[in-house]
Scaffold this active site. Structure first.
Site, PDB file in Angstrom:
ATOM      1  CB  CYS A 202       8.165  -8.778   2.380  1.00  0.00           C
ATOM      2  SG  CYS A 202       6.663  -9.607   2.954  1.00  0.00           S
TER       3      CYS A 202
ATOM      4  CG  HIS B  46       0.569  -9.326  -5.630  1.00  0.00           C
ATOM      5  ND1 HIS B  46       0.285 -10.400  -4.807  1.00  0.00           N
ATOM      6  CD2 HIS B  46       0.731  -9.843  -6.877  1.00  0.00           C
ATOM      7  CE1 HIS B  46       0.284 -11.514  -5.512  1.00  0.00           C
ATOM      8  NE2 HIS B  46       0.534 -11.214  -6.779  1.00  0.00           N
TER       9      HIS B  46
ATOM     10  CG  HIS C 199       3.072  -8.851  -0.060  1.00  0.00           C
ATOM     11  ND1 HIS C 199       3.910  -8.699   1.021  1.00  0.00           N
ATOM     12  CD2 HIS C 199       2.696  -7.606  -0.418  1.00  0.00           C
ATOM     13  CE1 HIS C 199       4.036  -7.401   1.289  1.00  0.00           C
ATOM     14  NE2 HIS C 199       3.304  -6.724   0.435  1.00  0.00           N
TER      15      HIS C 199
ATOM     16  CB  CYS D 122       6.954 -12.809   1.030  1.00  0.00           C
ATOM     17  SG  CYS D 122       5.898 -11.851  -0.102  1.00  0.00           S
TER      18      CYS D 122
ATOM     19  CD  GLN E  69      -0.208 -10.765 -12.082  1.00  0.00           C
ATOM     20  OE1 GLN E  69       0.520 -10.991 -13.043  1.00  0.00           O
ATOM     21  NE2 GLN E  69      -1.003 -11.686 -11.554  1.00  0.00           N
TER      22      GLN E  69
END
Length: 352
Positions: free
Chosen positions: A73, A169, A167, A70, A171
């Site tokens: 990470c 997250h 993961h 990933c 934007q």
């Protein structure tokens, strides 16, 4: 909050947001990256009057990598990622495969936690507050770029939405224009203001919703409700009770209370369809006033706009998704399978 700005190997900006003031961030990006080259351009549709971003370089973006590869990470030993340090609280960096770049705006990635298996709903209130601080700081910074007219912070959650990195997250898109959806709101504000002798449309809508049966949860400074004309099966709008145009306008009381309210809302979303169901896919979208001129919206100022978050899922019932078919995609006329009143009732039923 401590903010530390650095650069990745290809020149992109990366910013750490830390809870502790004594955190040191001096790790170097050891990847052999060349500078990023993008082909993003904005084209205007002459019939609809809206803008389309053409970004062919995004075809090569990272797509569903295994967890041990990933890119969001932290870096661990020889496993190098987009984040050079071995841990982080919240980090923001320029997207390697942006939809908007250069004179066409800017795209950033916001990593909510270094824990790959977490979700926003599993964050502590302190962590969620730090994400709010990061959103606010980036809104301020991006609004000063000469090419930026509107800043949009959002989270896509779930493969059903189209998320390609697991993961946790979100934007941030910094547009060089006022987005079509916001422009529609501004035109409605202008028309209502003229028709009523100056009444604010957001204030009128919020007053009506507070008096109706679609309120999901309410606190001293925030209210969440399913809108009267909800487009999506389960859709909630979250407003600060004091109207402000953007995240920068929130006072300390509203900022302090936000994590508790928002985390409760997200946790209810995960319980909509019952125990044993996979996590609810959703889009969480902050709507802020544009920072550019509003001359085309006669009589409207930035202060007439109301900051709010729209949260919705494309899952309409257990195991079934809401697809945008002919009416929605072809004519922008939504057909909702779940009555908003029933959706609000369900979201109240699953309170923790």
């Amino acid at each position: 909050m401590k903010k530390t700005s650095t650069r990745l190997a290809d020149g992109r900006e990366l910013i750490y947001y830390d809870l502790r003031d004594d955190t040191v961030r001096d790790a170097v990006d050891r990847r052999p990256l060349e500078r990023t080259h993008t082909t993003s351009e904005i084209r205007r549709d002459p019939l609809l009057g809206d803008q389309v971003a053409i970004a062919s370089h995004r075809q090569g973006r990272t797509y569903h990598p295994p967890a041990d590869q990933c890119p969001l990470c932290p870096t661990k030993g020889d496993r190098l990622s987009e984040i050079p340090d071995s841990s982080y609280d919240v980090v923001v960096f320029e997207n390697r495969f942006p939809s908007l770049a250069g004179d066409s705006g800017r795209c950033e990635v916001v990593c909510f936690t270094s824990d790959h298996d977490a979700s926003f709903a599993s964050l502590t209130e302190e962590q969620a507050g730090l994400v709010l601080d990061a959103w606010t700081d980036r809104t301020s910074e991006l609004s000063h770029l000469p090419s930026v007219e509107q800043v949009f912070c959002f989270e896509n959650r779930g493969e059903e939405i189209g998320v390609t990195l697991g993961h946790p997250h979100g934007q941030i898109y910094a547009y060089p224009f006022t987005t079509p959806r916001t422009a529609l709101m501004l035109r409605s504000i202008a028309a209502h203001k003229e028709a009523t002798g100056g009444e604010n449309l957001f204030d009128a809508v919020l007053a009506r919703e507070l008096a109706d049966e679609r309120v999901v949860l309410e606190s001293e400074h925030w209210v969440a409700y399913v809108p009267y004309a909800a487009h999506w099966p389960y859709e909630v709008h979250l407003y600060p009770k004091r109207r402000v145009p953007d995240l920068l306008g929130l006072d300390e009381a509203a900022r302090s209370e936000f994590p508790q309210v928002y985390l409760e809302l997200l946790r209810r979303f995960d319980r909509i369809f019952g125990e044993g169901e996979p996590p609810t896919p959703y889009i969480a979208a902050w709507h802020q006033a544009p920072f550019g001129t509003l001359e085309e919206f006669e009589g409207v100022t930035r202060d007439d706009f109301a900051l709010h978050l729209e949260l919705f899922t494309i899952r309409r019932t257990s195991g079934k998704l809401k697809f945008l078919a002919g009416s929605e995609s072809g004519m922008s006329v939504f057909i909702n399978d779940v009555p908003p009143e029933r959706a609000a009732e369900r979201l109240r039923e699953v309170a923790s």
